[in-house]
Design a protein around this motif. Sequence first.
Motif, mmCIF file in Angstrom:
data_model
loop_
_atom_site.group_PDB
_atom_site.id
_atom_site.type_symbol
_atom_site.label_atom_id
_atom_site.label_comp_id
_atom_site.label_asym_id
_atom_site.label_seq_id
_atom_site.Cartn_x
_atom_site.Cartn_y
_atom_site.Cartn_z
ATOM 1 N N GLU A 58 7.930 -8.912 -2.375
ATOM 2 C CA GLU A 58 7.120 -7.187 -1.876
ATOM 3 C C GLU A 58 7.445 -6.681 -2.945
ATOM 4 O O GLU A 58 6.866 -5.787 -2.539
ATOM 5 C CB GLU A 58 8.572 -7.245 -1.124
ATOM 6 C CG GLU A 58 8.686 -7.660 0.798
ATOM 7 C CD GLU A 58 7.100 -7.500 0.672
ATOM 8 O OE1 GLU A 58 6.446 -6.635 1.471
ATOM 9 O OE2 GLU A 58 6.718 -8.916 1.484
ATOM 10 N N SER A 59 7.466 -7.081 -4.150
ATOM 11 C CA SER A 59 7.502 -6.532 -5.710
ATOM 12 C C SER A 59 6.195 -5.847 -5.974
ATOM 13 O O SER A 59 6.242 -4.967 -6.589
ATOM 14 C CB SER A 59 8.868 -6.656 -6.158
ATOM 15 O OG SER A 59 7.782 -8.346 -6.954
ATOM 16 N N LEU A 60 5.746 -6.368 -5.644
ATOM 17 C CA LEU A 60 3.715 -7.016 -6.222
ATOM 18 C C LEU A 60 3.620 -5.537 -5.223
ATOM 19 O O LEU A 60 3.497 -4.673 -4.534
ATOM 20 C CB LEU A 60 3.104 -8.015 -5.062
ATOM 21 C CG LEU A 60 1.450 -8.059 -5.622
ATOM 22 C CD1 LEU A 60 1.132 -8.118 -6.828
ATOM 23 C CD2 LEU A 60 0.447 -8.643 -4.747
ATOM 24 N N ILE A 61 2.853 -4.504 -6.411
ATOM 25 C CA ILE A 61 1.918 -3.431 -5.808
ATOM 26 C C ILE A 61 0.304 -3.625 -6.983
ATOM 27 O O ILE A 61 0.308 -4.268 -7.885
ATOM 28 C CB ILE A 61 2.438 -2.718 -7.053
ATOM 29 C CG1 ILE A 61 3.925 -2.034 -6.046
ATOM 30 C CG2 ILE A 61 1.852 -1.375 -6.995
ATOM 31 C CD1 ILE A 61 5.088 -1.254 -7.217
ATOM 32 N N VAL A 62 -0.403 -2.818 -5.532
ATOM 33 C CA VAL A 62 -2.193 -3.512 -6.074
ATOM 34 C C VAL A 62 -2.207 -1.009 -6.579
ATOM 35 O O VAL A 62 -1.969 -1.064 -5.440
ATOM 36 C CB VAL A 62 -2.558 -3.571 -5.374
ATOM 37 C CG1 VAL A 62 -4.091 -3.398 -6.116
ATOM 38 C CG2 VAL A 62 -2.712 -5.248 -6.246
ATOM 39 N N LEU A 63 -2.699 -1.200 -7.226
ATOM 40 C CA LEU A 63 -3.008 0.592 -7.671
ATOM 41 C C LEU A 63 -3.926 0.912 -8.441
ATOM 42 O O LEU A 63 -4.162 0.132 -9.391
ATOM 43 C CB LEU A 63 -1.810 1.844 -8.052
ATOM 44 C CG LEU A 63 -2.336 2.865 -8.576
ATOM 45 C CD1 LEU A 63 -2.713 3.464 -6.752
ATOM 46 C CD2 LEU A 63 -1.553 3.729 -8.673
ATOM 47 N N VAL A 64 -5.733 0.847 -7.437
ATOM 48 C CA VAL A 64 -6.538 0.566 -8.167
ATOM 49 C C VAL A 64 -7.583 2.448 -7.792
ATOM 50 O O VAL A 64 -7.009 2.661 -6.700
ATOM 51 C CB VAL A 64 -7.925 0.033 -8.214
ATOM 52 C CG1 VAL A 64 -6.962 -1.643 -8.628
ATOM 53 C CG2 VAL A 64 -8.035 -0.218 -6.152
ATOM 54 N N LYS A 69 -12.578 7.191 -4.814
ATOM 55 C CA LYS A 69 -11.884 7.005 -3.725
ATOM 56 C C LYS A 69 -10.867 5.532 -4.809
ATOM 57 O O LYS A 69 -11.005 6.020 -5.741
ATOM 58 C CB LYS A 69 -12.203 6.031 -2.824
ATOM 59 C CG LYS A 69 -12.861 4.333 -3.359
ATOM 60 C CD LYS A 69 -13.740 3.747 -1.994
ATOM 61 C CE LYS A 69 -14.176 2.667 -3.025
ATOM 62 N NZ LYS A 69 -14.812 2.244 -2.038
ATOM 63 N N TYR A 70 -9.435 5.380 -4.257
ATOM 64 C CA TYR A 70 -8.324 4.422 -4.630
ATOM 65 C C TYR A 70 -8.106 3.744 -3.323
ATOM 66 O O TYR A 70 -8.002 4.309 -2.188
ATOM 67 C CB TYR A 70 -7.255 5.801 -4.976
ATOM 68 C CG TYR A 70 -7.084 6.259 -4.182
ATOM 69 C CD1 TYR A 70 -5.018 5.828 -3.790
ATOM 70 C CD2 TYR A 70 -6.765 7.664 -3.617
ATOM 71 C CE1 TYR A 70 -4.370 6.782 -2.661
ATOM 72 C CE2 TYR A 70 -6.261 8.209 -2.491
ATOM 73 C CZ TYR A 70 -4.817 7.610 -2.242
ATOM 74 O OH TYR A 70 -3.862 8.356 -1.489
ATOM 75 N N GLY A 71 -6.982 2.285 -4.083
ATOM 76 C CA GLY A 71 -6.592 1.947 -3.161
ATOM 77 C C GLY A 71 -4.635 1.974 -3.084
ATOM 78 O O GLY A 71 -5.021 1.805 -5.367
ATOM 79 N N TYR A 72 -3.481 1.720 -2.400
ATOM 80 C CA TYR A 72 -2.610 1.185 -2.736
ATOM 81 C C TYR A 72 -1.892 0.923 -2.418
ATOM 82 O O TYR A 72 -2.553 0.340 -1.011
ATOM 83 C CB TYR A 72 -2.441 2.970 -2.528
ATOM 84 C CG TYR A 72 -1.047 2.733 -3.260
ATOM 85 C CD1 TYR A 72 -0.160 2.145 -4.500
ATOM 86 C CD2 TYR A 72 0.294 2.811 -2.526
ATOM 87 C CE1 TYR A 72 1.453 2.184 -4.527
ATOM 88 C CE2 TYR A 72 1.790 2.791 -2.803
ATOM 89 C CZ TYR A 72 2.000 2.628 -3.401
ATOM 90 O OH TYR A 72 3.106 2.239 -4.040
ATOM 91 N N ALA A 73 -1.435 -0.960 -2.669
ATOM 92 C CA ALA A 73 -0.983 -1.725 -1.364
ATOM 93 C C ALA A 73 0.674 -1.887 -2.164
ATOM 94 O O ALA A 73 0.411 -2.695 -3.554
ATOM 95 C CB ALA A 73 -1.789 -2.739 -1.060
ATOM 96 N N VAL A 74 1.462 -2.147 -1.440
ATOM 97 C CA VAL A 74 2.859 -2.789 -2.035
ATOM 98 C C VAL A 74 3.788 -3.957 -0.862
ATOM 99 O O VAL A 74 2.924 -3.591 0.541
ATOM 100 C CB VAL A 74 4.044 -1.513 -2.062
ATOM 101 C CG1 VAL A 74 5.169 -1.609 -2.094
ATOM 102 C CG2 VAL A 74 3.336 -0.354 -2.163
ATOM 103 N N GLY A 75 3.734 -4.738 -2.152
ATOM 104 C CA GLY A 75 4.257 -6.301 -1.695
ATOM 105 C C GLY A 75 2.751 -7.135 -1.226
ATOM 106 O O GLY A 75 1.989 -6.748 -0.224
#
Length: 160
Positions: A58-64, A69-75
């Motif tokens: 759950e510590s994985l983070i993706v921010l593009v 536009k942008y994308g953000y995901a946690v875990g």
Amino acid sequence: MNVFKIILVMIIIATFWSCNNVDIDYEKKAIISVIESETQAYYDRNIEERSKTLLQDESLIVLVAKKDKYGYAVGYNQVYENSKIAFGRNPEQITDKFENKDYKIKVYENSARVVYDEYVYDSKGNFKKKVINVRFLEKVNGKWRITYLGDVTTSSYDNN
């Protein structure tokens, strides 16, 4: 008492030596390999291969981000589900070629910070975009895994 002091000094020296006995060049090559494997798996639309490069917790983070536009995901679960959706919408392998340059890597004992430029070209070799990438990695069970994946498509912004 003198024997105790000698043993204590030897333990301190051994601890210092083991903490600083990291082959930085080897680690940098291993880190670059993981980063480029992740990118290639993304281009290949191979979610399983891509998953092997990511820390699966759950510590994985993706921010593009790019201009529109942008994308953000946690875990890991959210990143995996978002990838399934994106790859499902566009399942065809991306034929663009990427070239990563100017790696700036800081290696710690079990973590690393990486910033680099990615240049993307179409299948004919024409420039498409430039992306500045940031990656944080952790060494888990002797293998580097991406814990933070961030990128900004700088070529999508006006240069004023």
